[in-house]
Design a protein around this motif. Sequence first.
Motif, PDB file in Angstrom:
ATOM      1  N   SER A   1       9.700  -9.818  14.613  1.00 53.77           N
ATOM      2  CA  SER A   1       8.282 -10.096  14.842  1.00 53.77           C
ATOM      3  C   SER A   1       8.023 -11.579  14.685  1.00 53.77           C
ATOM      4  N   VAL A   2       7.304 -12.153  15.640  1.00 49.95           N
ATOM      5  CA  VAL A   2       6.831 -13.535  15.521  1.00 49.95           C
ATOM      6  C   VAL A   2       5.339 -13.548  15.826  1.00 49.95           C
ATOM      7  N   SER A   3       4.618 -14.373  15.107  1.00 53.00           N
ATOM      8  CA  SER A   3       3.168 -14.450  15.301  1.00 53.00           C
ATOM      9  C   SER A   3       2.693 -15.851  14.996  1.00 53.00           C
ATOM     10  N   GLY A   4       1.554 -16.187  15.565  1.00 57.05           N
ATOM     11  CA  GLY A   4       0.984 -17.510  15.336  1.00 57.05           C
ATOM     12  C   GLY A   4       0.375 -18.074  16.598  1.00 57.05           C
ATOM     13  N   TYR A   5       0.279 -19.383  16.682  1.00 58.76           N
ATOM     14  CA  TYR A   5      -0.343 -20.023  17.835  1.00 58.76           C
ATOM     15  C   TYR A   5       0.486 -19.778  19.094  1.00 58.76           C
ATOM     16  N   SER A   6      -0.193 -19.387  20.140  1.00 63.39           N
ATOM     17  CA  SER A   6       0.452 -18.838  21.329  1.00 63.39           C
ATOM     18  C   SER A   6       1.433 -19.797  21.994  1.00 63.39           C
ATOM     19  N   GLU A   7       1.093 -21.055  22.036  1.00 66.41           N
ATOM     20  CA  GLU A   7       1.880 -22.010  22.808  1.00 66.41           C
ATOM     21  C   GLU A   7       3.339 -22.074  22.359  1.00 66.41           C
ATOM     22  N   LYS A   8       3.578 -21.965  21.053  1.00 64.17           N
ATOM     23  CA  LYS A   8       4.918 -22.181  20.517  1.00 64.17           C
ATOM     24  C   LYS A   8       5.688 -20.897  20.209  1.00 64.17           C
ATOM     25  N   LEU A   9       5.071 -19.741  20.412  1.00 69.27           N
ATOM     26  CA  LEU A   9       5.750 -18.499  20.032  1.00 69.27           C
ATOM     27  C   LEU A   9       7.011 -18.222  20.846  1.00 69.27           C
ATOM     28  N   PRO A  10       6.985 -18.363  22.180  1.00 63.58           N
ATOM     29  CA  PRO A  10       8.235 -18.129  22.917  1.00 63.58           C
ATOM     30  C   PRO A  10       9.367 -19.040  22.441  1.00 63.58           C
ATOM     31  N   LEU A  61       6.395  -5.668  22.639  1.00 70.59           N
ATOM     32  CA  LEU A  61       4.938  -5.759  22.745  1.00 70.59           C
ATOM     33  C   LEU A  61       4.517  -7.217  22.649  1.00 70.59           C
ATOM     34  N   CYS A  62       3.773  -7.668  23.662  1.00 74.47           N
ATOM     35  CA  CYS A  62       3.171  -9.000  23.657  1.00 74.47           C
ATOM     36  C   CYS A  62       1.660  -8.808  23.676  1.00 74.47           C
ATOM     37  N   MET A  63       0.990  -9.209  22.618  1.00 69.59           N
ATOM     38  CA  MET A  63      -0.430  -8.896  22.485  1.00 69.59           C
ATOM     39  C   MET A  63      -1.156 -10.064  21.842  1.00 69.59           C
ATOM     40  N   GLY A  64      -2.260 -10.435  22.422  1.00 70.75           N
ATOM     41  CA  GLY A  64      -3.044 -11.554  21.918  1.00 70.75           C
ATOM     42  C   GLY A  64      -3.386 -12.512  23.032  1.00 70.75           C
ATOM     43  N   ASN A  65      -3.292 -13.790  22.759  1.00 65.05           N
ATOM     44  CA  ASN A  65      -3.655 -14.825  23.721  1.00 65.05           C
ATOM     45  C   ASN A  65      -2.451 -15.125  24.628  1.00 65.05           C
ATOM     46  N   ILE A  66      -2.094 -14.153  25.440  1.00 60.01           N
ATOM     47  CA  ILE A  66      -0.921 -14.275  26.300  1.00 60.01           C
ATOM     48  C   ILE A  66      -1.180 -13.481  27.581  1.00 60.01           C
ATOM     49  N   TRP A  96       5.306  -3.911  26.842  1.00 57.98           N
ATOM     50  CA  TRP A  96       3.880  -3.590  26.702  1.00 57.98           C
ATOM     51  C   TRP A  96       3.102  -4.887  26.525  1.00 57.98           C
ATOM     52  N   HIS A  97       1.904  -4.913  27.123  1.00 59.56           N
ATOM     53  CA  HIS A  97       1.131  -6.153  27.081  1.00 59.56           C
ATOM     54  C   HIS A  97      -0.359  -5.849  26.998  1.00 59.56           C
ATOM     55  N   LYS A  98      -1.048  -6.664  26.214  1.00 66.95           N
ATOM     56  CA  LYS A  98      -2.510  -6.642  26.217  1.00 66.95           C
ATOM     57  C   LYS A  98      -3.019  -8.035  25.894  1.00 66.95           C
ATOM     58  N   MET A  99      -3.848  -8.554  26.800  1.00 71.38           N
ATOM     59  CA  MET A  99      -4.482  -9.848  26.550  1.00 71.38           C
ATOM     60  C   MET A  99      -5.741  -9.637  25.708  1.00 71.38           C
ATOM     61  N   ASP A 100      -5.875 -10.441  24.690  1.00 68.24           N
ATOM     62  CA  ASP A 100      -7.026 -10.321  23.799  1.00 68.24           C
ATOM     63  C   ASP A 100      -8.283 -10.907  24.440  1.00 68.24           C
ATOM     64  N   ARG A 101      -9.330 -10.086  24.480  1.00 62.10           N
ATOM     65  CA  ARG A 101     -10.647 -10.572  24.910  1.00 62.10           C
ATOM     66  C   ARG A 101     -11.691 -10.339  23.824  1.00 62.10           C
ATOM     67  N   THR A 102     -11.269  -9.773  22.706  1.00 62.03           N
ATOM     68  CA  THR A 102     -12.209  -9.391  21.658  1.00 62.03           C
ATOM     69  C   THR A 102     -12.310 -10.445  20.566  1.00 62.03           C
ATOM     70  N   TRP A 103     -11.171 -10.878  20.034  1.00 60.97           N
ATOM     71  CA  TRP A 103     -11.165 -11.763  18.874  1.00 60.97           C
ATOM     72  C   TRP A 103     -11.247 -13.239  19.264  1.00 60.97           C
ATOM     73  N   ARG A 104     -10.770 -13.542  20.465  1.00 61.42           N
ATOM     74  CA  ARG A 104     -10.902 -14.874  21.037  1.00 61.42           C
ATOM     75  C   ARG A 104     -10.356 -15.956  20.090  1.00 61.42           C
ATOM     76  N   VAL A 105      -9.093 -15.795  19.731  1.00 61.49           N
ATOM     77  CA  VAL A 105      -8.394 -16.810  18.942  1.00 61.49           C
ATOM     78  C   VAL A 105      -7.109 -17.165  19.689  1.00 61.49           C
ATOM     79  N   PRO A 106      -6.634 -18.404  19.596  1.00 67.24           N
ATOM     80  CA  PRO A 106      -5.448 -18.814  20.369  1.00 67.24           C
ATOM     81  C   PRO A 106      -4.140 -18.383  19.708  1.00 67.24           C
ATOM     82  N   LYS A 107      -4.076 -17.137  19.311  1.00 64.91           N
ATOM     83  CA  LYS A 107      -2.906 -16.625  18.610  1.00 64.91           C
ATOM     84  C   LYS A 107      -2.352 -15.379  19.290  1.00 64.91           C
ATOM     85  N   THR A 108      -1.072 -15.152  19.097  1.00 67.06           N
ATOM     86  CA  THR A 108      -0.371 -14.043  19.753  1.00 67.06           C
ATOM     87  C   THR A 108       0.609 -13.418  18.769  1.00 67.06           C
TER      88      THR A 108
END
Length: 583
Positions: free
Chosen positions: A128-137, A245-250, A58-70
Amino acid sequence: PALNEYIPTDFSLRCDDETEVVAANDDDTTTTTANGQKQKWAKEPPTLLLERPDLRLWHKMDRTWRVPKTNIKLSLVSPNVYRSPRTMTMNRIFQRVLSDDLNSFVYDASIAGCNYRVTNLPSGYRISVSGYSEKLPFLLDTLTSRMLSLMEQMKEGPEAHPALADMFNKARDNLLRETKNFRLDSPYEIANYNSRLLMEQQVWHVDDYSNEMEGEYADRDPLTMEECARVVEESLLGRVKAELLCMGNINEEEARKVVDVVDSHFLKPSRPLLESEVPTFRSMKLPTKEEAVEIFGPEVAGKSIPTISQELAYSESEANNAVEIILQAGSDLQLGIEGVAILDLISHMSYNSAYTQLRTKEQLGYIVSSFVRKTAGATWGLSVVVQSSVALPDVLEERCEAWLETFRQELEEMDPNDLAMEANAVIAQLLERHTKLSQEIGRAWGAILMTETFTSKLRKPAFDRVERVVAELVTTTKTSTTTNGDSDGDITSELPSEMQDIVVPCQSPEQLKSKVLNFFDKHFAANSAHRRAMSARVYNHEAKEEFEKNLNKPGVLSSYADIRHMKQYLSTWPIVPYWRVEE
């Protein structure tokens, strides 16, 4: 110190990528304001990018909160975790060893604003992992790789890894201490646990876990680090299926790369879990009075609560007694969306009423509550809890039953418009707007997890579940009348703006009140033939004589053996969800 590999350098927003902006504009041709666009995007549920026998992405790209987190959330369903008290104990110990090990292993991630969590549940594991998008994978890959390498190190035994053996022994001892200390919890918590032992079909007793870690059988067949690793390997790499589920700035491409990590570590070494192998958890039907007479005999015919569980407090210094009365209303399938909504409304109104009567006026104890009780397999009921140092459990039961009669009278005398205002308060709570990205993700993830153990025809999440429940509580009023006094037929709904797309039943406050009274009379009234009630009592040692007087009485369950015997007479509730979204 070495360079922290988890510090991000890319803070760009994926929703601002040119391709994503074009796609968003193409999808939304009706909303003109920026605020309107944000509300519309916030309501959009995650989309299913990938569906396989062993995985749903499941995936949703964030367009509401506009923060570089996932947020990346993974659920691994396995039938091997809760197979026995021993396997559950082993998995719990591994979770503790892993947590202790990761404190130093990925410490840098927490310093760099990334968070992780691994949880062991009867249905499997959740990561569960969360935080700045670049380093999450990278964090997910490191975390899951360590889970597997730790498992392999544990297989090699304490001689090869003495420090790891010390961590294993520490985790086992801590778990044993916490398990034994459970007996010292507050009496109302023990009452809640004892009722669960009867109401849930498959549940291990706390003593079953303790006996795996100490005692005669534990000495004969002790828990070892090697066996723990083998059990965990079977749980993680045996027969599993995953929800991701991948949701946020991704974006979608990055989400699919996360699948590669999950595949390489968990799914490729295992085989897909068959639908018939998926662990399911059900609740037992408490007996009605007529059914209780068939089980216990005519002695219970005159009791409003024919099934009673009792226990003597473990600590002799415990000063309180406690009782929890559970009134089962039914499963998702029986109640439907309307029934769940009505129960929520009754519970909302009952809390203040119970507290005012039993705590403030009668001063029975400091802990008084009335709330919705949900057990395994989505079975619903109303619980009334009182913990008291001034009254015995049987007296507390009598006062709770008297309060139920008083509460029924309060509902009868309540003005329909006042009841509609109470319904609006419930609606406001349910539709409270999210204030941060994690809240939106939590709700979406909850809807997905609700479907993970269902068969394929029932696995479509109801992301609008809350709005559909709310719709059953909305009341309508006539807006105007003609000169001859007749209504012009116009209807004004108090439906919030967030729910304009939901079909709302046309009901007046009077109709809503009628539904509430009918629901109460069917499921909670003492004289109802449909009432399914039980009471869980906990006595302090000053009342030990009263406890012993009830031993072997019909309808009184005084041990876990009594509970297991009783459950042989009971059937289970169906587990079909109340929204019943079929593909």
